[in-house]
Structure formats: structure tokens, C-alpha cells
Design a protein around this motif. Structure first.
Motif, PDB file in Angstrom:
ATOM      1  N   ALA A 121       1.006  -1.313   0.034  1.00 20.56           N
ATOM      2  CA  ALA A 121      -0.096   0.178  -0.050  1.00 20.56           C
ATOM      3  C   ALA A 121       0.946   1.239  -0.023  1.00 20.56           C
ATOM      4  CB  ALA A 121      -0.869  -0.016   1.346  1.00 20.56           C
ATOM      5  N   LEU A 122       2.246   1.224   0.530  1.00 21.86           N
ATOM      6  CA  LEU A 122       2.998   2.373   0.677  1.00 21.86           C
ATOM      7  C   LEU A 122       3.825   2.265  -0.682  1.00 21.86           C
ATOM      8  CD1 LEU A 122       4.624   1.980   4.228  1.00 21.86           C
ATOM      9  CD2 LEU A 122       2.824   3.642   3.211  1.00 21.86           C
ATOM     10  N   ALA A 123       3.713   1.384  -1.713  1.00 21.08           N
ATOM     11  CA  ALA A 123       4.482   1.416  -2.927  1.00 21.08           C
ATOM     12  C   ALA A 123       4.469   2.500  -3.630  1.00 21.08           C
ATOM     13  CB  ALA A 123       4.262  -0.010  -3.688  1.00 21.08           C
ATOM     14  N   PRO A 124       3.034   3.239  -3.946  1.00 21.17           N
ATOM     15  CA  PRO A 124       3.047   4.232  -4.791  1.00 21.17           C
ATOM     16  C   PRO A 124       3.664   5.486  -4.448  1.00 21.17           C
ATOM     17  CG  PRO A 124       0.801   3.383  -4.638  1.00 21.17           C
ATOM     18  CD  PRO A 124       1.600   2.657  -3.366  1.00 21.17           C
ATOM     19  N   LEU A 125       4.242   5.551  -3.108  1.00 26.17           N
ATOM     20  CA  LEU A 125       4.906   6.542  -2.561  1.00 26.17           C
ATOM     21  C   LEU A 125       6.376   6.646  -2.931  1.00 26.17           C
ATOM     22  CD1 LEU A 125       3.788   6.701   1.221  1.00 26.17           C
ATOM     23  CD2 LEU A 125       2.853   8.026  -0.661  1.00 26.17           C
ATOM     24  N   PHE A 126       6.960   5.481  -3.219  1.00 23.91           N
ATOM     25  CA  PHE A 126       8.423   5.495  -3.669  1.00 23.91           C
ATOM     26  C   PHE A 126       8.749   4.735  -4.858  1.00 23.91           C
ATOM     27  CE2 PHE A 126       7.620   2.784  -0.001  1.00 23.91           C
ATOM     28  CZ  PHE A 126       7.996   1.639  -0.295  1.00 23.91           C
ATOM     29  N   LEU A 127       7.641   4.186  -5.613  1.00 29.29           N
ATOM     30  CA  LEU A 127       7.896   3.355  -6.840  1.00 29.29           C
ATOM     31  C   LEU A 127       7.603   4.364  -7.819  1.00 29.29           C
ATOM     32  CD1 LEU A 127       6.985  -0.338  -6.222  1.00 29.29           C
ATOM     33  CD2 LEU A 127       8.979   0.711  -6.462  1.00 29.29           C
ATOM     34  N   SER A 128       8.560   3.951  -8.953  1.00 29.08           N
ATOM     35  CA  SER A 128       8.181   4.893 -10.335  1.00 29.08           C
ATOM     36  C   SER A 128       7.056   4.372 -11.024  1.00 29.08           C
ATOM     37  CB  SER A 128       9.317   4.863 -11.035  1.00 29.08           C
ATOM     38  OG  SER A 128       9.575   3.647 -11.817  1.00 29.08           O
ATOM     39  N   ASN A 129       6.654   5.031 -11.901  1.00 25.76           N
ATOM     40  CA  ASN A 129       5.336   4.763 -12.518  1.00 25.76           C
ATOM     41  C   ASN A 129       5.437   3.413 -13.651  1.00 25.76           C
ATOM     42  OD1 ASN A 129       3.582   6.647 -11.758  1.00 25.76           O
ATOM     43  ND2 ASN A 129       3.347   8.033 -13.670  1.00 25.76           N
ATOM     44  N   PHE A 187       7.235   0.925 -12.709  1.00 26.20           N
ATOM     45  CA  PHE A 187       7.170  -0.361 -11.552  1.00 26.20           C
ATOM     46  C   PHE A 187       5.830  -0.517 -11.481  1.00 26.20           C
ATOM     47  CE2 PHE A 187      11.897   0.421 -11.337  1.00 26.20           C
ATOM     48  CZ  PHE A 187      12.196  -1.096 -11.633  1.00 26.20           C
ATOM     49  N   LEU A 188       5.060   0.685 -11.063  1.00 27.27           N
ATOM     50  CA  LEU A 188       3.585   0.588 -10.533  1.00 27.27           C
ATOM     51  C   LEU A 188       3.049  -0.095 -11.598  1.00 27.27           C
ATOM     52  CD1 LEU A 188       2.892   4.028  -8.855  1.00 27.27           C
ATOM     53  CD2 LEU A 188       2.739   1.434  -7.768  1.00 27.27           C
ATOM     54  N   SER A 189       3.080   0.258 -12.958  1.00 26.47           N
ATOM     55  CA  SER A 189       2.301  -0.066 -13.879  1.00 26.47           C
ATOM     56  C   SER A 189       2.606  -1.685 -13.902  1.00 26.47           C
ATOM     57  CB  SER A 189       2.619   0.572 -15.235  1.00 26.47           C
ATOM     58  OG  SER A 189       3.967   0.083 -15.700  1.00 26.47           O
ATOM     59  N   LEU A 190       3.718  -2.121 -13.789  1.00 26.20           N
ATOM     60  CA  LEU A 190       4.006  -3.720 -13.761  1.00 26.20           C
ATOM     61  C   LEU A 190       3.379  -4.280 -12.663  1.00 26.20           C
ATOM     62  CD1 LEU A 190       7.740  -4.178 -14.246  1.00 26.20           C
ATOM     63  CD2 LEU A 190       6.055  -4.677 -15.950  1.00 26.20           C
ATOM     64  N   LEU A 191       3.065  -3.597 -11.402  1.00 22.58           N
ATOM     65  CA  LEU A 191       2.340  -4.171 -10.133  1.00 22.58           C
ATOM     66  C   LEU A 191       0.960  -4.155 -10.827  1.00 22.58           C
ATOM     67  CD1 LEU A 191       4.330  -2.651  -7.073  1.00 22.58           C
ATOM     68  CD2 LEU A 191       4.155  -5.008  -7.858  1.00 22.58           C
ATOM     69  N   ILE A 192       0.485  -3.165 -11.441  1.00 22.00           N
ATOM     70  CA  ILE A 192      -0.935  -3.372 -11.658  1.00 22.00           C
ATOM     71  C   ILE A 192      -1.492  -4.310 -12.540  1.00 22.00           C
ATOM     72  CG2 ILE A 192      -2.859  -1.986 -12.730  1.00 22.00           C
ATOM     73  CD1 ILE A 192      -1.479   0.550 -11.844  1.00 22.00           C
ATOM     74  N   GLN A 193      -0.537  -4.611 -13.678  1.00 21.19           N
ATOM     75  CA  GLN A 193      -0.475  -5.506 -14.594  1.00 21.19           C
ATOM     76  C   GLN A 193      -0.591  -7.216 -13.888  1.00 21.19           C
ATOM     77  OE1 GLN A 193       2.166  -6.534 -18.012  1.00 21.19           O
ATOM     78  NE2 GLN A 193       2.245  -4.541 -18.432  1.00 21.19           N
ATOM     79  N   GLY A 239      -4.930   7.049 -13.501  1.00 22.67           N
ATOM     80  CA  GLY A 239      -3.608   7.117 -13.142  1.00 22.67           C
ATOM     81  C   GLY A 239      -3.134   6.147 -12.232  1.00 22.67           C
ATOM     82  N   ASP A 240      -1.745   5.947 -12.558  1.00 23.84           N
ATOM     83  CA  ASP A 240      -1.078   4.813 -11.956  1.00 23.84           C
ATOM     84  C   ASP A 240      -1.115   4.692 -10.375  1.00 23.84           C
ATOM     85  OD1 ASP A 240      -0.486   3.494 -14.333  1.00 23.84           O
ATOM     86  OD2 ASP A 240       1.610   4.402 -14.348  1.00 23.84           O
TER      87      ASP A 240
END
Lengths: 356, 297
Positions: free
Chosen positions: A40-48, A50-56, A174-175
Motif C-alpha cells: 500500500a505504501l508502494a506508490p509513494l516511492f516506486l516509479s510509474n 514499476f507501478l504499472s508492472l504491479l498493476i499488470q 492514473g497509476d
């Protein structure tokens, strides 16, 4: 001693309830909650990126879990999962366009896909094994054809624009924001599947897989459970597809081909058939695989290997070949998948200095 | 004019049907001998056709020799595939075996695209006359040849299974593996050989289609089109595969006729076999000639 922090060596469970519990120790529960909190904290320090990979991984993981319920838990192979995934996406977009709020549209799309899945699951009542595999193959082509034809539903070959995800008037696109939407869905869907396998219905599914004749003799209704597995699997596929559609903001027929269906199969084989956690592991593997090949190809750019093989042009084919190759290699060398590996690692650490 | 079209399409249907029949026979051969449903059948056509094309264009080998060399290569390829990939999986559940063949199918399809590109490549001209007049209808020479070759292959199969020693061994293995083994038949040899023959014969079909339409990855779709044919005929019947192939071939072209004349939906003939497939599975899953599995609980 129902909830100890660490479990001693050996099995000390003395009741059925203790055997069936999801979290055997307090530590595993703590790890899970901690893991979700960390994510849940990931969006604070991951770039878009890596976030898009996680969402995928999230939305594909939900769909892969659905396929694992069908293939891994009830033992029926399906080569048409991608079209159900696609149907969920189209259904959600269709509903959202007709004024249904997006969060509700996603759930309704899941239910709608369930109905379609049940329709194509009817052959499952009569045929099994490879005949069923071939029936789902037919479903793949029929639905793919339907998507191209039904312009009122899918926008034909042009595709359909998906409205963004909004909840209580708050835009979640948005990611950074959409990540939480997917996270909630993943947690709910995975908990549901884990719990399903502890119920009467889940055990019936496994009985059908392991020995359907014995299962029928014990009073399990084969037709009911085979079709039910199709329904549940389509529900998961539909939710996954709907999440995808609202993430990308666009849904089209392109990419819903048989190769995509096979990618889903690859995910659950790599992760481990009949393992809820394995579905997620396999999805992570399959999402990272193309990224890794891409990285490898750009690292090798200009080298002798690149010149000999034309890596830049061949990268799409190389990815496809890798999908095929990992399926074959996993089936020959590690048929129980990554989940099995994970269990072995856990067992190793549990008994650490004394391996026997 | 419409009658002419109908007749032309019927002839086309029969010609395509015999090709489906040949590929279907190869599929049934593998299924009967080794109980493997081969989703990579279409790739046998593809690889065979590309090999032949490569020999003919790069090495300028005469068609006859190029053809023979590619058949020999496909035979070895089939044998190798069985020994390396399928043999470790004997005794594994159906799902694993099906998945391995699907994996093979993807792997080789992508490999062929990588090596030869995605565009259809025409064969160098082989016949001096491109089209022949048969009862006032234009029929491509290659199609005539394909029908001849297909019929020859079918007759060859019939002879092989009825009289040759290996063919009898194969039938015995298909009937009961344990009994066959106890009678001194090498079941491993039979498995490997069935894959070899199947690959080689499929390659013949691949080359024939390649001559007419050019070689491209579309060839591998034959491997999927063959499912309606073999299910219609019954999965474990060689005769059924031929009959099923003919029916599906005709049906496709009739659907094309109905579509182009009346319905105007477009692209109907691609999809009709799959509707047929679903219907057969619902009403008669063991096909026209297949053996019924009888189970009582």
C-alpha cells in the motif's frame, strides 16, 4: 496453541479446524498484513513504470487465479480464457457507457461473464479432458469472431473507450491511484479463492479432479461442479478483464487471441497447478519475462549475438518462443511449478540445521 | 453464374477436404499410437513447407529432390520431438501432455516467423501449366497434384496398417499397449515412429498448400482446423478423419457460398467449423466412427 508465533517441527494439529486454517501461525498472518501494508505504501516511492508492472500483475493475476480454479482445482483444461477476460472488459465498458458507475460495472461485468462462461461450460457437463479442451478452443474462436461482429457491444474493430474509474466522485485513474483499486480487488479475490477451497464446494471440486468416479459415488454432482468451476473461472476472468479495460482506458479485440489464452495457461503451469499462491507467482514470472528479454536484448545491442540473430527485429518472436519454451521446460522439469519450489524453501528453513 | 460458383466451391471444398483428411489422419495416427492430442500438428505443415521452400530457393535444388529431403528431415524431426520432449511425459496427466504440445506449437510458430518473416513467400513455379480445364472449370495444377498425392497417401496408409509389419505393430499398440509389449513389440519404437510418419506426411500437405497459397504462418492454422474434422469423424478413427475432413472442407465452402450470396456477413467460412464442433460435442461427442467410452457408476 491455535495461534502460536512459530510452529514446532512436525504436525501437532489435533482438530480438523486447526488443519484447515489459512494462517497456521500468528507470524504468517503478520507477514501477510505487513506485506499488504508495504504494498500500500508502494506508490509513494516506486516509479510509474514499476507501478504499472504491479498493476499488470494484479489484474492478470486475478484472471490467472480464475483459470487455476478451473484447470488446477477442478482438472478441466481451458484454451479460451483470453476471450472471457476480453468479454469482462467489453461488458464493463458497455455497462459504464450506459450509466452504471464503474465500480459496480466491474462487478456486474464479472457476473455477466459468468453467465457466458456457464453457457460455454455446458459441454463440460457431457465431455471431459481433451474433448473439453477442444470445446474451449472452439469457444475462443467463436467469441473472438463475435467481438469483431458485435459493434453495438464492442465497437467492432475500432474498440471502445472505457470511462475512468471513479468512486464517490473521486477520480481513481492514473497509476498511483489505480494501484489501490487493483490491490483491493486482488486481496478480496485471492482471499475468496483461498476460502473457497476450504468449503464443501471447494473440496468437491478437488474430488472431481482427483477421481471423478469416486467423487460421483460419494454423492458429488459432477455436472454441477464442472459447470460451477467454469462459472467461477469466468467470473475471475471477467473481473480481471474489466480492471484492465478501465486501467488502459480502451478495450479492443486486438490481443485477445489464442496466444493470450496460452499465456494464462503458462502462468498457472509456471506458478503451480492447484495453488492459489502459485497463480500469483506465475503471473509475476510471466509479466517480468518479456521485460527481462527486452532488457537483455537492449543490453546486448551492438554485440556479436545481436548482429547474428537480429535481436531487435526478432524480439517479439523471441518472447513468444520463450513462452512456449518455459511451458515445456516447466512441465518436464518442475511440473508442480514455483509454488512447489517455495514450499521446499520453506521446509528447508523450518528444519534448518537438520535437513532430515 | 451462381451455379458455376457453387460448383467451383464444391470442387474446392473437396480438394481442401482431402487435405484436411490427410492432416486429420496424421493427427489420429499420433493419438491412436501414443494417446497424445497434438496441438502442434499445424507446425509440422509449417516447418515442412518452409524447409522445402528454403531448399528450393536458397540451394536451387530441383523440386523432386528438395521435396524428398524435406520429408526425410521432417521424419527425423518428428522422431526427435517424440524422444526429447514427449517421452519424459509418458504417464503424466492429459493436461500436461496437451500443454506441452501447445508449448511446442507456440515455440515453433514463433521460431519460423523469426527465421523466415511473417510475409507469405511464393514457391518457385513448379508446373509449366498453372491451371487446367476440368469440365469447364479452372482448377489449379497444384490442387490436382494435391488430390492425387492425398489419395496416394490414404492408399499408402491403408496398405501400411493392413499389411506391413510395423503397421500391424502400431495397431496392436493402439489396441492395448501392455499386450503389445508382452508380444515383443517395442512400444517406444512405435511411439517414435508414429510421430515421425505423422510429421513427414503433414509436411507433404504443408508443401502442397504452400505451392498454391505461398508459405506463411497461416499454414499452422490447418492444425486447428483439423480439430472439427477429427472430432466429427471420431478421435480414434483413421477413416473418420478422412470423412470428417471432406465434410468440413465442403461445409466451409458451402458456408462461403451462402455467405457471399445471401447473408453477406463476411468471413463466415472461417468460423463455421467451430460452431459445428460445439454442436457435435454436445450431441455426439465420440463422432461418427469413434469408439464410445462406456462408464458406469
Amino acid at each position: 496453541m491455535a495461534m502460536d508465533t512459530l510452529r514446532p517441527c512436525g504436525d501437532f494439529r489435533s482438530s480438523y479446524g486447526a488443519d484447515q486454517t489459512i494462517f497456521t501461525t500468528r507470524l504468517t498472518l503478520a507477514f501477510l498484513i505487513g506485506g499488504i501494508a508495504l504494498l500500500a505504501l508502494a506508490p509513494l516511492f516506486l516509479s510509474n513504470y514499476f507501478l504499472s508492472l504491479l498493476i499488470q500483475i494484479g489484474y492478470l493475476g486475478i484472471a490467472a487465479l480464475g483459470l487455476n480454479i478451473l484447470v488446477g482445482f477442478s482438472g478441466q483444461i481451458s484454451i479460451g480464457h483470453a476471450v472471457f477476460y476480453g468479454f469482462g472488459g467489453f461488458a464493463s465498458v458497455f455497462l459504464a457507457e450506459h450509466g452504471v458507475p464503474v465500480p459496480i460495472a466491474i462487478v456486474l461485468a464479472g457476473l455477466w461473464t459468468t453467465a457466458v462462461g456457464l453457457l460455454f461450460g455446458i459441454p463440460a457437463a457431457r465431455v471431459k479432458g481433451l474433448y473439453l479442451a477442444i470445446a474451449t478452443l472452439a469457444a475462443q474462436f467463436i467469441l473472438q469472431d463475435f467481438f469483431v461482429r458485435a459493434e453495438w457491444f464492442t465497437g467492432g474493430t475500432h474498440g471502445a473507450i472505457a470511462p475512468p474509474f471513479e468512486i464517490f466522485g473521486y477520480d481513481m485513474s492514473g497509476d498511483q491511484r489505480y494501484f489501490y483499486v487493483v490491490l483491493v480487488f486482488v486481496v478480496v479475490m485471492y482471499l475468496f479463492a483461498t476460502n473457497l477451497m476450504r468449503t464443501r464446494d471447494g473440496r468437491a471440486l478437488i474430488a472431481v479432479r482427483d477421481h471423478y468416479l469416486s467423487a460421483e459415488m460419494m454423492g458429488v454432482n459432477l455436472t454441477k461442479y464442472r459447470t460451477m468451476a467454469f462459472g467461477i473461472s469466468s467470473f475471475y476472468a471477467g473481473i480481471g478483464g474489466a480492471l484492465y479495460a478501465h486501467y488502459i482506458g480502451y478495450m479492443s479485440v486486438e490481443g485477445l487471441d489464442i496466444l493470450f489464452s496460452i499465456q494464462f495457461l503458462a502462468m498457472i503451469i509456471i506458478g503451480g497447478l492447484g495453488s492459489v499462491m502459485g497463480s500469483l507467482l506465475g503471473t509475476i514470472f510471466m509479466v517480468l519475462l518479456p521485460e527481462m528479454t527486452g532488457a537483455l536484448a537492449s543490453a546486448l545491442q551492438g554485440s556479436a549475438i545481436d548482429k547474428a540473430l537480429h535481436l531487435k527485429d526478432g524480439i517479439t518472436y523471441m518472447r513468444e518462443m520463450l513462452i512456449g519454451a518455459v511451458i515445456i521446460l516447466f512441465l518436464i522439469f518442475e511440473p508442480d511449478g514455483l509454488a512447489h519450489r517455495w514450499r521446499q524453501i520453506k521446509a528447508y528453513w523450518k528444519l534448518y540445521p537438520f535437513s532430515y | 453464374m451462381t451455379f458455376q460458383l457453387l460448383l467451383q466451391l464444391t470442387i474446392n471444398g473437396l480438394i481442401i477436404g482431402t487435405l484436411y483428411g490427410v492432416v486429420g489422419m496424421c493427427f489420429v495416427l499420433i493419438y491412436k499410437a501414443s494417446q497424445v492430442v497434438n496441438f502442434a500438428q499445424g507446425e509440422f505443415l509449417l516447418i515442412g513447407a518452409w524447409t522445402c521452400w528454403w531448399l528450393l530457393t536458397y540451394w536451387q535444388i530441383p523440386f523432386f529432390w528438395g521435396f524428398l529431403v524435406s520429408l526425410a528431415f521432417m521424419m527425423l524431426f518428428g522422431l526427435a520431438l517424440q524422444i526429447v520432449v514427449l517421452r519424459p511425459l509418458i504417464g503424466e496427466p492429459v493436461i500436461s501432455v496437451i500443454m506441452v504440445t501447445i508449448g511446442l506449437s507456440i515455440f515453433f510458430q514463433a521460431l519460423m516467423k523469426w527465421m523466415f518473416g511473417t510475409f507469405a513467400q511464393p514457391f518457385p513455379p513448379i508446373f509449366s501449366v498453372q491451371k487446367v480445364d476440368v469440365f469447364g472449370l479452372q482448377v489449379q495444377t497444384a490442387y490436382l497434384m494435391s488430390t492425387g498425392v492425398s489419395l496416394a497417401i490414404m492408399a499408402g496408409f491403408a496398405w501400411f496398417f493392413k499389411y506391413s509389419r510395423m503397421g500391424l505393430a502400431m495397431r496392436a499398440t493402439a489396441f492395448n499397449q501392455q499386450v503389445a509389449q508382452s508380444l515383443g513389440i517395442s512400444v517406444r519404437q512405435v511411439f517414435a515412429l508414429s510421430w515421425g510418419i505423422s510429421a513427414a506426411v503433414s509436411a507433404v500437405a504443408g508443401v502442397v498448400v504452400g505451392i498454391v497459397n505461398g508459405v506463411s504462418s497461416a499454414l499452422s492454422f490447418f492444425g486447428i482446423k483439423v480439430f472439427p474434422a477429427v472430432i466429427l469423424g471420431g478421435l480414434d478413427s483413421v477413416l473418420g478423419a478422412v470423412v470428417g475432413g471432406l465434410i468440413i472442407g465442403l461445409l466451409e465452402n458451402l458456408a462461403h457460398y451462402v455467405d457471399s450470396q445471401f447473408l453477406k456477413w463476411g468471413n463466415l467460412y472461417e468460423i463455421v467449423p467451430f460452431y459445428v464442433l460445439i454442436i457435435i460435442l454436445m450431441i455426439k461427442p465420440y463422432g461418427l466412427f469413434g469408439t464410445r467410452d462406456i462408464e458406469r457408476v
